[in-house]
Design a protein around this motif. Sequence first.
Motif, PDB file in Angstrom:
ATOM      1  N   LEU A  20       0.348  -1.408   0.486  1.00  0.00           N
ATOM      2  CA  LEU A  20       0.061  -0.383  -0.111  1.00  0.00           C
ATOM      3  C   LEU A  20       1.062   1.397   0.221  1.00  0.00           C
ATOM      4  O   LEU A  20       1.738   1.349   0.696  1.00  0.00           O
ATOM      5  N   THR A  21       0.297   2.436  -0.576  1.00  0.00           N
ATOM      6  CA  THR A  21       1.451   3.878  -0.133  1.00  0.00           C
ATOM      7  C   THR A  21       0.594   4.314   0.555  1.00  0.00           C
ATOM      8  O   THR A  21      -0.768   3.962   1.261  1.00  0.00           O
ATOM      9  N   ILE A  22       1.011   5.419   0.831  1.00  0.00           N
ATOM     10  CA  ILE A  22       0.480   6.762   2.166  1.00  0.00           C
ATOM     11  C   ILE A  22      -0.278   7.016   1.305  1.00  0.00           C
ATOM     12  O   ILE A  22      -2.156   6.855   2.284  1.00  0.00           O
ATOM     13  N   LYS A  23      -0.627   7.501   0.606  1.00  0.00           N
ATOM     14  CA  LYS A  23      -1.468   7.596   0.294  1.00  0.00           C
ATOM     15  C   LYS A  23      -2.939   6.704   0.097  1.00  0.00           C
ATOM     16  O   LYS A  23      -4.405   7.137   0.233  1.00  0.00           O
ATOM     17  N   GLU A  24      -3.295   5.559  -0.213  1.00  0.00           N
ATOM     18  CA  GLU A  24      -4.186   4.726  -0.036  1.00  0.00           C
ATOM     19  C   GLU A  24      -4.366   4.417   1.392  1.00  0.00           C
ATOM     20  O   GLU A  24      -5.252   4.347   1.335  1.00  0.00           O
TER      21      GLU A  24
END
Length: 125
Positions: A20-24
């Motif tokens: 996962l990205t931080i944004k997700e």
Amino acid sequence: MAYNKNKNTNLRKIRKERKLTIKEVCEKTGIPVRTYQNYEYGDREMTATVIQKLADFYGVSTDYILGCDTADNEDTFENIAKEYNLTPLERKILTTYLELPDDMRKEAMKLAEYLVNKPNTEEDN
């Protein structure tokens, strides 16, 4: 006072493991991006509410989020695996499932429920 930077290593670790990205993570939890980054970097202390929210999101204990010793959790899994005499494949299936992001877990459970509850066909008899 900032957190001990070592305490939040699990937060980044679990996010990376789940790909996962931080944004997700922020979109799914409602935590602002900069705030989440500060949690991962250990520059900001998490409230109890945030710790619980992240533990629920990732499907782990609050102790894990805080970087506390997780040996008890690993021992518990091993005890269960031994008690039910799980094969290496069964262990891998369970650990892979537990590492899935929440949305993928829900989809996997829908498939499992369908397979368990599907009507018997003449071929099954």
